[in-house]
Write a protein that holds these residues in place. Structure first.
Motif, PDB file in Angstrom:
ATOM      1  N   ARG A 172       0.508  -0.822   0.378  1.00 34.38           N
ATOM      2  CA  ARG A 172       0.230  -0.184  -0.310  1.00 34.38           C
ATOM      3  C   ARG A 172       0.763   1.825   0.313  1.00 34.38           C
ATOM      4  O   ARG A 172       0.399   2.221  -0.702  1.00 34.38           O
ATOM      5  N   GLN A 229       2.392   2.006  -3.708  1.00 38.43           N
ATOM      6  CA  GLN A 229       0.521   2.762  -3.910  1.00 38.43           C
ATOM      7  C   GLN A 229       0.714   3.633  -3.776  1.00 38.43           C
ATOM      8  O   GLN A 229       0.452   4.872  -4.620  1.00 38.43           O
ATOM      9  N   LYS A 286       3.373   6.220  -5.337  1.00 38.84           N
ATOM     10  CA  LYS A 286       3.211   6.823  -7.034  1.00 38.84           C
ATOM     11  C   LYS A 286       1.804   7.754  -7.199  1.00 38.84           C
ATOM     12  O   LYS A 286       1.681   8.801  -7.973  1.00 38.84           O
TER      13      LYS A 286
END
Length: 464
Positions: free
Chosen positions: A451, A454, A457
């Motif tokens: 996570r 993610q 990003k």
């Protein structure tokens, strides 16, 4: 009336001084001056293009409005109650600079009703953009702390009672998710805010051949309103904005409450920086968590503003009513408060210190691995409800004998239920428990790291 009002033609007498004071909104709606001037410049330019007024006069109006904006920004232009509101104050000054024959033409093909609604939407739109930037600042702070807390084990709670051990990064990321929803909620609300009512005039539209689309494009609106009666009386956007603010404040208040609890002497797992605390006027030893307490307190004020606006709107007939003058102060106040709360929360999150040792110790207490034992039994074939009962008896035995799971002897375990022996074999530490939740969204280290990648990003996209 000491000075002629723009609307005074049908009146015989003067407005009572106390009514003039009661009626005025200039003391608070003056903050809309930039938006009002921007929409007036766009409106004047359109009137010139469509030859509703001479193009040369539209140029004079535009030049004069820009001068007025500078006068207001510098504090040179003084307002008074007789101006009523910021819109009339600007028009009064325009007629002084450009002359009444030219200044008086700006209000062609519009009413204060659509003028106010448009400037208010422009203000809310800008505030949404500012709030979303502050939300991202807080999310970055939470991401940074989560990245550094992956190896920190801590107790997690339900009903404020010890429940299961997790990695503390999971706690930081829980709030990241809350504020991510808040940001998305503001973004979605912005779509309905960004509809231009200008051109609806008082309630029926205008007799002039105006070009609403060109004005909307110039002012950055995505679309124009489709019903003039609805457009001038619609404050859904303000209510929706206040709900988004209230929801964000509620999340901030939950964060603040946890920080207050964790920094108390009884918990002692978080220490707040001195720069974010105050002392007592009588008790020399005190260090009070005023910042999170104020965040918690201001949330009630913000929620009250939402209720105030909903209550004001609930009985209004179409179209515009003077009650709607009361729409702005709740919005102004809530927006001011949430921006302050978000900004200071970022600093609080970054600067608070964790007592890693105490968190780790607490993570191994209070039988928080009980679920893991029951799960192991269920994986071996015991129905979960039966396993739940068995582990409940095991916990009761430990409580009665003042021992922990780790202190149990094989004979004691077997006496409660033989199936427990295999389930407990090898022991279940806090880290084993946390990392056993290896599902998407779970507390396992593997899932937390995924996570975090993610989110990294996501943040890179924000920067673009």
């Amino acid at each position: 009336m000491t000075k002629k009002k723009a609307w005074s033609g049908r009146f015989k007498g003067e407005l009572a001084p106390e009514v003039e004071k009661f009626n005025a909104s200039i003391n608070f709606d003056r903050r809309l001056y930039r938006h009002d001037i921007a929409l007036s410049i766009a409106h004047a330019a359109m009137l010139g293009r469509e030859r509703i007024i001479p193009a040369s006069q539209a140029v004079v109006i535009t030049r004069s409005l820009k001068k007025i904006e500078k006068e207001i920004s510098s504090g040179k232009l003084r307002f008074k109650a007789s101006d009523e509101d910021i819109h009339m104050a600007i028009e009064r000054r325009l007629s002084m600079i450009a002359g009444p024959d030219i200044g008086g033409k700006l209000h062609t093909a519009r009413s204060r009703n659509d003028q106010v609604a448009t400037s208010f939407r422009m203000y809310v739109r800008d505030e949404i953009d500012s709030i979303r930037l502050l939300l991202r600042k807080l999310q970055r702070a939470l991401f940074k702390r989560a990245t550094g807390a992956v190896e920190i084990l801590a107790p997690a709670y339900t009903h404020l009672q010890p429940a299961q051990p997790v990695r503390f990064a999971h706690w930081f990321l829980a709030y990241f998710e809350m504020f991510d929803r808040d940001s998305a909620r503001f973004a979605d609300a912005r779509k309905r805010v960004n509809v231009m009512p200008l051109g609806s005039a008082a309630l029926a539209g205008t007799n002039f051949p105006i070009d609403r689309q060109s004005v909307a494009k110039e002012l950055g609106f995505d679309s124009i309103s489709q019903n003039s009666m609805d457009a001038v009386s619609d404050r859904d956007f303000a209510v929706e904005f206040l709900f988004a603010v209230s929801m964000t404040a509620t999340h901030l208040s939950r964060l603040a409450e946890e920080i207050i609890i964790m920094s108390s002497a009884e918990f002692g797992v978080v220490e707040l920086p001195d720069s974010f605390c105050t002392g007592s006027s009588i008790m020399p030893q005190k260090k009070n968590p005023d910042v999170p307490e104020l965040i918690r307190g201001k949330t009630g004020r913000i929620n009250g503003n939402l209720v105030a606006l909903l209550t004001m709107l609930k009985g209004l007939p179409l179209a515009y009513n003077k009650d709607m003058q009361e729409d702005k102060e709740p919005v102004f106040d809530s927006s001011d408060q949430i921006k302050s709360m978000l900004d200071i929360s970022s600093g609080l999150v970054l600067k608070m210190k964790l007592n890693v040792k105490k968190l780790g110790e607490r993570a191994g207490e209070s039988f928080m691995t009980a679920v893991d034992i029951a799960d192991r039994m269920a994986m071996a074939g015991t129905p979960f409800r039966e396993a739940h009962q068995i582990v409940g008896r095991l916990t009761r035995h430990c409580l009665d004998n003042n021992i922990k799971f780790i202190d149990l002897k094989p004979a004691q375990i077997k006496k409660i239920d033989p199936r427990l022996v295999k389930a407990i074999k090898g022991g279940i530490t806090a880290s084993v428990s946390a990392d056993g939740k290896n599902v998407i969204g779970g507390s396992a280290k593997k899932r937390i790291l995924a996570r975090l990648k993610q989110i990294e990003k996501m943040i890179l996209k924000w920067e673009k």
